[in-house]
Design a protein around this motif. Structure first.
Motif, PDB file in Angstrom:
ATOM      1  N   HIS A 169       0.868  -1.184   0.000  1.00 47.16           N
ATOM      2  CA  HIS A 169       0.000   0.000   0.000  1.00 47.16           C
ATOM      3  C   HIS A 169       0.900   1.227   0.000  1.00 47.16           C
ATOM      4  CE1 HIS A 169      -3.718  -2.099   2.019  1.00 47.16           C
ATOM      5  NE2 HIS A 169      -3.372  -2.625   0.864  1.00 47.16           N
ATOM      6  N   HIS A 170       0.629   2.163  -0.882  1.00 47.82           N
ATOM      7  CA  HIS A 170       1.480   3.354  -0.994  1.00 47.82           C
ATOM      8  C   HIS A 170       0.672   4.632  -0.774  1.00 47.82           C
ATOM      9  CE1 HIS A 170       4.764   0.931  -2.596  1.00 47.82           C
ATOM     10  NE2 HIS A 170       3.921   0.396  -3.452  1.00 47.82           N
ATOM     11  N   SER A 171       1.309   5.570  -0.092  1.00 53.01           N
ATOM     12  CA  SER A 171       0.716   6.907   0.051  1.00 53.01           C
ATOM     13  C   SER A 171       1.453   7.913  -0.831  1.00 53.01           C
ATOM     14  CB  SER A 171       0.781   7.355   1.520  1.00 53.01           C
ATOM     15  OG  SER A 171       2.136   7.391   1.968  1.00 53.01           O
ATOM     16  N   ASN A 172       2.552   7.468  -1.425  1.00 48.08           N
ATOM     17  CA  ASN A 172       3.334   8.315  -2.325  1.00 48.08           C
ATOM     18  C   ASN A 172       3.243   7.739  -3.728  1.00 48.08           C
ATOM     19  OD1 ASN A 172       5.319  10.469  -2.845  1.00 48.08           O
ATOM     20  ND2 ASN A 172       6.718   8.772  -3.269  1.00 48.08           N
ATOM     21  N   LEU A 173       2.944   8.575  -4.711  1.00 49.25           N
ATOM     22  CA  LEU A 173       2.691   8.093  -6.063  1.00 49.25           C
ATOM     23  C   LEU A 173       3.938   8.027  -6.929  1.00 49.25           C
ATOM     24  CD1 LEU A 173       0.718   7.177  -8.231  1.00 49.25           C
ATOM     25  CD2 LEU A 173       0.177   9.578  -8.694  1.00 49.25           C
ATOM     26  N   ILE A 174       4.764   9.064  -6.902  1.00 46.33           N
ATOM     27  CA  ILE A 174       5.921   9.152  -7.791  1.00 46.33           C
ATOM     28  C   ILE A 174       7.209   9.015  -6.980  1.00 46.33           C
ATOM     29  CG2 ILE A 174       7.130  10.547  -9.499  1.00 46.33           C
ATOM     30  CD1 ILE A 174       4.373   9.677 -10.411  1.00 46.33           C
ATOM     31  N   ASP A 175       8.111   8.143  -7.430  1.00 47.89           N
ATOM     32  CA  ASP A 175       9.352   7.872  -6.708  1.00 47.89           C
ATOM     33  C   ASP A 175      10.441   8.883  -7.044  1.00 47.89           C
ATOM     34  OD1 ASP A 175       8.504   5.521  -5.331  1.00 47.89           O
ATOM     35  OD2 ASP A 175       8.680   4.418  -7.212  1.00 47.89           O
ATOM     36  N   LEU A 176      10.189  10.133  -6.722  1.00 44.81           N
ATOM     37  CA  LEU A 176      11.202  11.174  -6.866  1.00 44.81           C
ATOM     38  C   LEU A 176      11.367  11.860  -5.516  1.00 44.81           C
ATOM     39  CD1 LEU A 176      10.271  12.724 -10.339  1.00 44.81           C
ATOM     40  CD2 LEU A 176      12.188  11.208  -9.823  1.00 44.81           C
ATOM     41  N   TYR A 177      12.605  12.224  -5.178  1.00 48.45           N
ATOM     42  CA  TYR A 177      12.906  12.683  -3.824  1.00 48.45           C
ATOM     43  C   TYR A 177      13.385  14.125  -3.756  1.00 48.45           C
ATOM     44  CZ  TYR A 177      12.481   7.706  -3.067  1.00 48.45           C
ATOM     45  OH  TYR A 177      11.992   6.428  -3.034  1.00 48.45           O
ATOM     46  N   ASN A 178      13.544  14.757  -4.901  1.00 50.58           N
ATOM     47  CA  ASN A 178      13.945  16.157  -4.958  1.00 50.58           C
ATOM     48  C   ASN A 178      12.790  17.026  -4.440  1.00 50.58           C
ATOM     49  OD1 ASN A 178      14.593  18.771  -5.677  1.00 50.58           O
ATOM     50  ND2 ASN A 178      14.884  18.347  -7.849  1.00 50.58           N
ATOM     51  N   PRO A 179      12.944  17.687  -3.288  1.00 47.56           N
ATOM     52  CA  PRO A 179      11.841  18.470  -2.723  1.00 47.56           C
ATOM     53  C   PRO A 179      11.450  19.678  -3.557  1.00 47.56           C
ATOM     54  CG  PRO A 179      13.864  18.912  -1.515  1.00 47.56           C
ATOM     55  CD  PRO A 179      14.163  17.773  -2.449  1.00 47.56           C
ATOM     56  N   PHE A 180      12.372  20.152  -4.389  1.00 46.54           N
ATOM     57  CA  PHE A 180      12.095  21.351  -5.175  1.00 46.54           C
ATOM     58  C   PHE A 180      11.108  21.107  -6.319  1.00 46.54           C
ATOM     59  CE2 PHE A 180      16.517  21.902  -3.581  1.00 46.54           C
ATOM     60  CZ  PHE A 180      16.247  22.927  -2.681  1.00 46.54           C
ATOM     61  N   VAL A 181      10.892  19.841  -6.676  1.00 51.78           N
ATOM     62  CA  VAL A 181       9.953  19.549  -7.762  1.00 51.78           C
ATOM     63  C   VAL A 181       8.575  19.142  -7.227  1.00 51.78           C
ATOM     64  CG1 VAL A 181      11.857  18.812  -9.227  1.00 51.78           C
ATOM     65  CG2 VAL A 181      10.539  17.084  -7.977  1.00 51.78           C
ATOM     66  N   GLN A 261      11.504  19.548 -16.078  1.00 51.11           N
ATOM     67  CA  GLN A 261      11.119  20.204 -14.835  1.00 51.11           C
ATOM     68  C   GLN A 261      11.301  19.297 -13.619  1.00 51.11           C
ATOM     69  OE1 GLN A 261       7.973  23.126 -14.706  1.00 51.11           O
ATOM     70  NE2 GLN A 261       7.344  22.583 -16.788  1.00 51.11           N
ATOM     71  N   LEU A 262      11.268  17.993 -13.852  1.00 50.72           N
ATOM     72  CA  LEU A 262      11.501  17.047 -12.753  1.00 50.72           C
ATOM     73  C   LEU A 262      12.988  16.809 -12.522  1.00 50.72           C
ATOM     74  CD1 LEU A 262       8.734  14.355 -13.433  1.00 50.72           C
ATOM     75  CD2 LEU A 262       8.703  16.186 -11.725  1.00 50.72           C
ATOM     76  N   GLY A 263      13.824  17.346 -13.402  1.00 50.53           N
ATOM     77  CA  GLY A 263      15.263  17.232 -13.228  1.00 50.53           C
ATOM     78  C   GLY A 263      15.839  15.892 -13.653  1.00 50.53           C
ATOM     79  N   ILE A 264      15.132  15.174 -14.529  1.00 43.79           N
ATOM     80  CA  ILE A 264      15.609  13.843 -14.928  1.00 43.79           C
ATOM     81  C   ILE A 264      15.798  13.721 -16.441  1.00 43.79           C
ATOM     82  CG2 ILE A 264      14.531  12.766 -12.924  1.00 43.79           C
ATOM     83  CD1 ILE A 264      12.329  11.711 -14.771  1.00 43.79           C
ATOM     84  N   GLU A 265      15.690  14.817 -17.176  1.00 39.55           N
ATOM     85  CA  GLU A 265      15.734  14.753 -18.638  1.00 39.55           C
ATOM     86  C   GLU A 265      17.042  14.166 -19.162  1.00 39.55           C
ATOM     87  OE1 GLU A 265      15.371  17.641 -22.595  1.00 39.55           O
ATOM     88  OE2 GLU A 265      15.622  18.516 -20.597  1.00 39.55           O
ATOM     89  N   ARG A 266      18.163  14.523 -18.578  1.00 35.67           N
ATOM     90  CA  ARG A 266      19.458  14.035 -19.073  1.00 35.67           C
ATOM     91  C   ARG A 266      19.569  12.524 -18.874  1.00 35.67           C
ATOM     92  NH1 ARG A 266      24.570  16.728 -16.977  1.00 35.67           N
ATOM     93  NH2 ARG A 266      25.413  15.549 -18.748  1.00 35.67           N
ATOM     94  N   ILE A 345      20.465  16.570  -8.336  1.00 35.76           N
ATOM     95  CA  ILE A 345      19.655  16.897  -7.157  1.00 35.76           C
ATOM     96  C   ILE A 345      18.958  15.648  -6.633  1.00 35.76           C
ATOM     97  CG2 ILE A 345      17.801  18.349  -6.262  1.00 35.76           C
ATOM     98  CD1 ILE A 345      18.455  20.406  -8.362  1.00 35.76           C
ATOM     99  N   GLU A 346      18.468  14.820  -7.539  1.00 40.59           N
ATOM    100  CA  GLU A 346      17.814  13.576  -7.133  1.00 40.59           C
ATOM    101  C   GLU A 346      18.812  12.662  -6.420  1.00 40.59           C
ATOM    102  OE1 GLU A 346      14.404  11.483  -6.599  1.00 40.59           O
ATOM    103  OE2 GLU A 346      14.563  13.409  -7.654  1.00 40.59           O
ATOM    104  N   SER A 347      20.011  12.589  -6.927  1.00 36.81           N
ATOM    105  CA  SER A 347      21.046  11.751  -6.312  1.00 36.81           C
ATOM    106  C   SER A 347      21.435  12.252  -4.923  1.00 36.81           C
ATOM    107  CB  SER A 347      22.293  11.710  -7.201  1.00 36.81           C
ATOM    108  OG  SER A 347      22.011  11.102  -8.436  1.00 36.81           O
TER     109      SER A 347
END
Length: 362
Positions: A169-181, A261-266, A345-347
């Motif tokens: 069961h998850h309460s978080n939908l997207i597995d990204l940790y960068n708070p700025f996004v 915008q999510l910082g993962i394009e590269r 930033i994600e790393s």
């Protein structure tokens, strides 16, 4: 081993896209090479897809009879387990309806329906996402009342078993940790959740994400595991299938802007390179053109070495048996260093959030 890899990817592409095998000039393989290919397929959790292609081979090119039969039995069990998974899903949908909650099915069986042979996709666990804290806690309370082995990570997820099936069961939908996004991500989710879709599971209607949000969710999940211990090719096959089946529904420029915008394009550029050159996704089925100068062979080498969720790295050969990973700090640190160039930033925030949630769960 290079010969084995060449045949492996040729068979995988054939099974993934249900098309003739591109080349058989490296066949037949020796019994030892076939055994290596079988182990590789298992480690990457794509043995069903590869077996699909093997069934097309001329009899003189087939693996040894004993291995072929062993492979057939394994694929049959995968199909049987997928049917059990679907039955369990159907039962849980009824339970959630009675509780008055309406979760969204993530990954897994929800992505499998986009394969030409859904039952041959190696299945993992069942992941449910709950939109509100109230629904999440109501569903968790029901699990607690049933008893059993429960793993609970405060504020993030609950893991348990239901009739032998692993459920999250998850309460978080997207597995990204960068708070700025997070603000951008919350707005995007709000817009896309209005476009939720549904699939039929054993006669029960199950909610799934919109095509765009489903892609972002699966892509972010791939990145999450690459930043930690690694993952199998099955997850990349999921991305390839989603790109293909939703190619007419996704506006490429818009998706690219979201990745930016999510910082993962590269990093996505690297992933696209793998989808095209190794998994056989035709370039025009990508949501937008890729830079042909960026090669990601090093990333594929890592994936092939570590296997599904990092459990098949030969340096840690007893991990599958024990279910525990060794040298966790060193291995994750290396991955964070490698990918830091592409998702800096994600790393940076990924390990911080992981440590924080572990402290909370104690």
């Amino acid at each position: 081993m290079e010969r084995v890899y060449t045949v492996f990817f040729s068979l995988l592409q054939s099974g993934l896209w249900s098309k003739p095998i591109a080349s058989t000039d490296k066949l037949p393989l020796s019994p030892a090479e076939w055994q290596s290919l079988y182990e590789l397929s298992k480690a990457q959790t794509v043995e069903g897809l590869v077996f699909d292609a093997i069934e097309q081979l001329d009899v003189r090119l087939l693996p040894p009879t004993d291995l072929w039969m062993k492979w057939l039995v394994r694929v049959t069990k995968i199909e049987q387990h997928n049917r059990i998974m679907n039955q369990g899903l159907g039962e849980q949908i009824v339970i959630f309806e009675r509780l008055g909650v309406e979760p969204v099915l993530l990954k897994g069986q929800g992505v499998a329906v986009h394969y030409n042979a859904p039952l041959r996709r190696t299945c993992g666990d069942i992941d449910w996402y709950f939109s509100t804290k109230e629904q999440y806690e109501k569903a968790n309370d029901w699990v607690i009342q049933q008893g059993g082995d429960i793993k609970y990570v405060p504020g993030r997820s609950m893991c348990y078993h239901y009739k032998g099936l692993e459920i999250d069961h998850h309460s978080n939908l997207i597995d990204l940790y960068n708070p700025f996004v997070k603000p951008f991500l919350q707005k995007l989710i709000a817009v896309e959740r209005a476009k939720d879709e549904s699939i039929d599971i054993m006669g029960h209607i199950c909610r799934t994400l919109s095509p765009l949000l489903n892609i972002i969710q699966v892509v972010s999940h791939v990145l999450k595991h690459l930043l930690s211990f690694g993952l199998g090719l099955r997850q990349l096959c999921d991305v390839a299938r989603l790109y293909y089946v939703h190619r007419k529904e996704i506006e490429g420029t818009y998706l690219r802007d979201i990745y930016r915008q999510l910082g993962i394009e590269r990093w996505v550029v690297l992933m696209h390179d793998l989808l095209v050159r190794y998994l056989g996704l035709e370039r025009h089925f990508l949501p937008y053109p890729i830079n042909g100068n960026e090669k990601a062979d090093w990333m594929m080498e890592d994936i092939l070495r570590a296997g599904n969720f990092g459990f098949f790295d030969k340096q840690y050969s007893d991990e599958v048996r024990t279910g525990e990973r060794k040298n966790a700090f060193l291995r994750v640190s290396r991955n964070l260093w490698k990918y830091g160039r592409y998702v800096p930033i994600e790393s940076f925030f990924f390990p911080l959030v992981q440590v924080y949630t572990r402290v909370l769960s104690r």
